[in-house]
Design a protein around this motif. Structure first.
Motif, PDB file in Angstrom:
ATOM      1  N   LEU A 127       0.848  -1.187   0.000  1.00 21.40           N
ATOM      2  CA  LEU A 127       0.000   0.000   0.000  1.00 21.40           C
ATOM      3  C   LEU A 127       0.881   1.233   0.000  1.00 21.40           C
ATOM      4  O   LEU A 127       1.953   1.232   0.608  1.00 21.40           O
ATOM      5  N   GLU A 128       0.427   2.279  -0.658  1.00 26.91           N
ATOM      6  CA  GLU A 128       1.056   3.588  -0.533  1.00 26.91           C
ATOM      7  C   GLU A 128       0.042   4.508   0.111  1.00 26.91           C
ATOM      8  O   GLU A 128      -1.076   4.651  -0.380  1.00 26.91           O
ATOM      9  N   LEU A 129       0.438   5.109   1.232  1.00 32.57           N
ATOM     10  CA  LEU A 129      -0.456   5.983   1.983  1.00 32.57           C
ATOM     11  C   LEU A 129       0.170   7.361   2.135  1.00 32.57           C
ATOM     12  O   LEU A 129       1.382   7.486   2.351  1.00 32.57           O
ATOM     13  N   THR A 130      -0.652   8.381   2.013  1.00 30.78           N
ATOM     14  CA  THR A 130      -0.226   9.744   2.295  1.00 30.78           C
ATOM     15  C   THR A 130      -0.782  10.100   3.661  1.00 30.78           C
ATOM     16  O   THR A 130      -1.996  10.240   3.829  1.00 30.78           O
ATOM     17  N   ILE A 131       0.123  10.207   4.627  1.00 35.28           N
ATOM     18  CA  ILE A 131      -0.255  10.465   6.021  1.00 35.28           C
ATOM     19  C   ILE A 131       0.465  11.721   6.472  1.00 35.28           C
ATOM     20  O   ILE A 131       1.675  11.856   6.271  1.00 35.28           O
ATOM     21  N   ARG A 132      -0.274  12.635   7.071  1.00 35.98           N
ATOM     22  CA  ARG A 132       0.335  13.897   7.513  1.00 35.98           C
ATOM     23  C   ARG A 132       1.285  13.688   8.690  1.00 35.98           C
ATOM     24  O   ARG A 132       2.351  14.265   8.739  1.00 35.98           O
ATOM     25  N   ASP A 133       0.903  12.861   9.663  1.00 35.41           N
ATOM     26  CA  ASP A 133       1.730  12.621  10.850  1.00 35.41           C
ATOM     27  C   ASP A 133       2.532  11.330  10.653  1.00 35.41           C
ATOM     28  O   ASP A 133       2.261  10.314  11.289  1.00 35.41           O
ATOM     29  N   GLU A 134       3.526  11.392   9.773  1.00 29.74           N
ATOM     30  CA  GLU A 134       4.313  10.192   9.467  1.00 29.74           C
ATOM     31  C   GLU A 134       5.052   9.665  10.688  1.00 29.74           C
ATOM     32  O   GLU A 134       5.097   8.467  10.926  1.00 29.74           O
ATOM     33  N   SER A 135       5.633  10.566  11.478  1.00 30.37           N
ATOM     34  CA  SER A 135       6.413  10.106  12.632  1.00 30.37           C
ATOM     35  C   SER A 135       5.512   9.427  13.667  1.00 30.37           C
ATOM     36  O   SER A 135       5.883   8.406  14.244  1.00 30.37           O
ATOM     37  N   GLY A 136       4.327   9.967  13.926  1.00 31.76           N
ATOM     38  CA  GLY A 136       3.390   9.327  14.844  1.00 31.76           C
ATOM     39  C   GLY A 136       2.939   7.969  14.338  1.00 31.76           C
ATOM     40  O   GLY A 136       2.793   7.009  15.097  1.00 31.76           O
ATOM     41  N   PHE A 137       2.730   7.879  13.036  1.00 37.02           N
ATOM     42  CA  PHE A 137       2.333   6.610  12.419  1.00 37.02           C
ATOM     43  C   PHE A 137       3.439   5.572  12.589  1.00 37.02           C
ATOM     44  O   PHE A 137       3.185   4.443  13.014  1.00 37.02           O
ATOM     45  N   LEU A 138       4.685   5.955  12.291  1.00 37.19           N
ATOM     46  CA  LEU A 138       5.807   5.020  12.417  1.00 37.19           C
ATOM     47  C   LEU A 138       6.016   4.602  13.870  1.00 37.19           C
ATOM     48  O   LEU A 138       6.317   3.436  14.149  1.00 37.19           O
TER      49      LEU A 138
END
Length: 181
Positions: A127-138
């Motif tokens: 999947l390719e996702l565009t997420i604004r809070d990348e660091s929180g997601f990781l």
């Protein structure tokens, strides 16, 4: 006279009802809700599955909910995109164990940057996702970015993007030409 229009409406309503019944029978939500115990959630995300050419071209723009709950990553479309089998066609309704994620890479495309999430064999397509809070997601996944976090388009994917842009250009020209009459 009225019969073809009525048949079209009947067909559309039948497919709509079938998609609702299918989702309910498979325990999939019609209206996505984020659980209160989710360690990460973000609404109005964009994304696409890399399962095949149709899912690469299609996708969701600002209509996905992404959350991490317990040991699962959940990607759901927002209503009304849950209807008419759109999530099944475009591969954007996933619930997968975080442990099955093998890599998270930042990819750059002609339109912006995404996170490419790759799963273990037997799991869903990447999947390719565009997420604004990348660091929180990781952080919620407990996974760092793979490699140095950058990646360029492979030659074949770049050629596919160029072909799609050319097709879109000619479609727009044809539309403009037809609108003049």
């Amino acid at each position: 006279s009225l019969l073809p229009g009525a048949m079209t409406v009947l067909w559309f309503v039948s497919v709509l009802i079938a998609s609702i019944v299918y989702r309910r029978m498979n325990g999939k939500p019609i209206i996505s809700r984020v659980p209160s115990d989710a360690v990460f959630h973000e609404s109005w995300c964009s994304g696409r599955s890399l399962r095949n050419m149709i899912t690469r071209v299609g996708g969701a723009r600002n209509s996905l909910t992404v959350y991490v709950q317990g040991n699962e990553l959940v990607v759901n479309p927002k209503f009304p995109f849950t209807l008419l089998f759109l999530p099944e066609i475009f591969g954007l309704d996933e619930r997968v164990p975080v442990a099955s994620i093998t890599a998270v890479k930042r990819t750059s495309h002609l339109i912006g940057c995404n996170l490419r999430i790759t799963f273990a064999e037997g799991g869903p397509a990447p999947l390719e996702l565009t997420i604004r809070d990348e660091s929180g997601f990781l952080r919620s996944l407990g996974k760092p970015l793979t490699d140095d976090g950058t990646q360029t388009l492979p030659p074949q994917e770049l050629q596919n993007c160029i072909l799609l842009l050319k097709m879109h250009f000619w479609k727009m020209k044809l539309h403009y030409f037809l609108m003049r009459f």
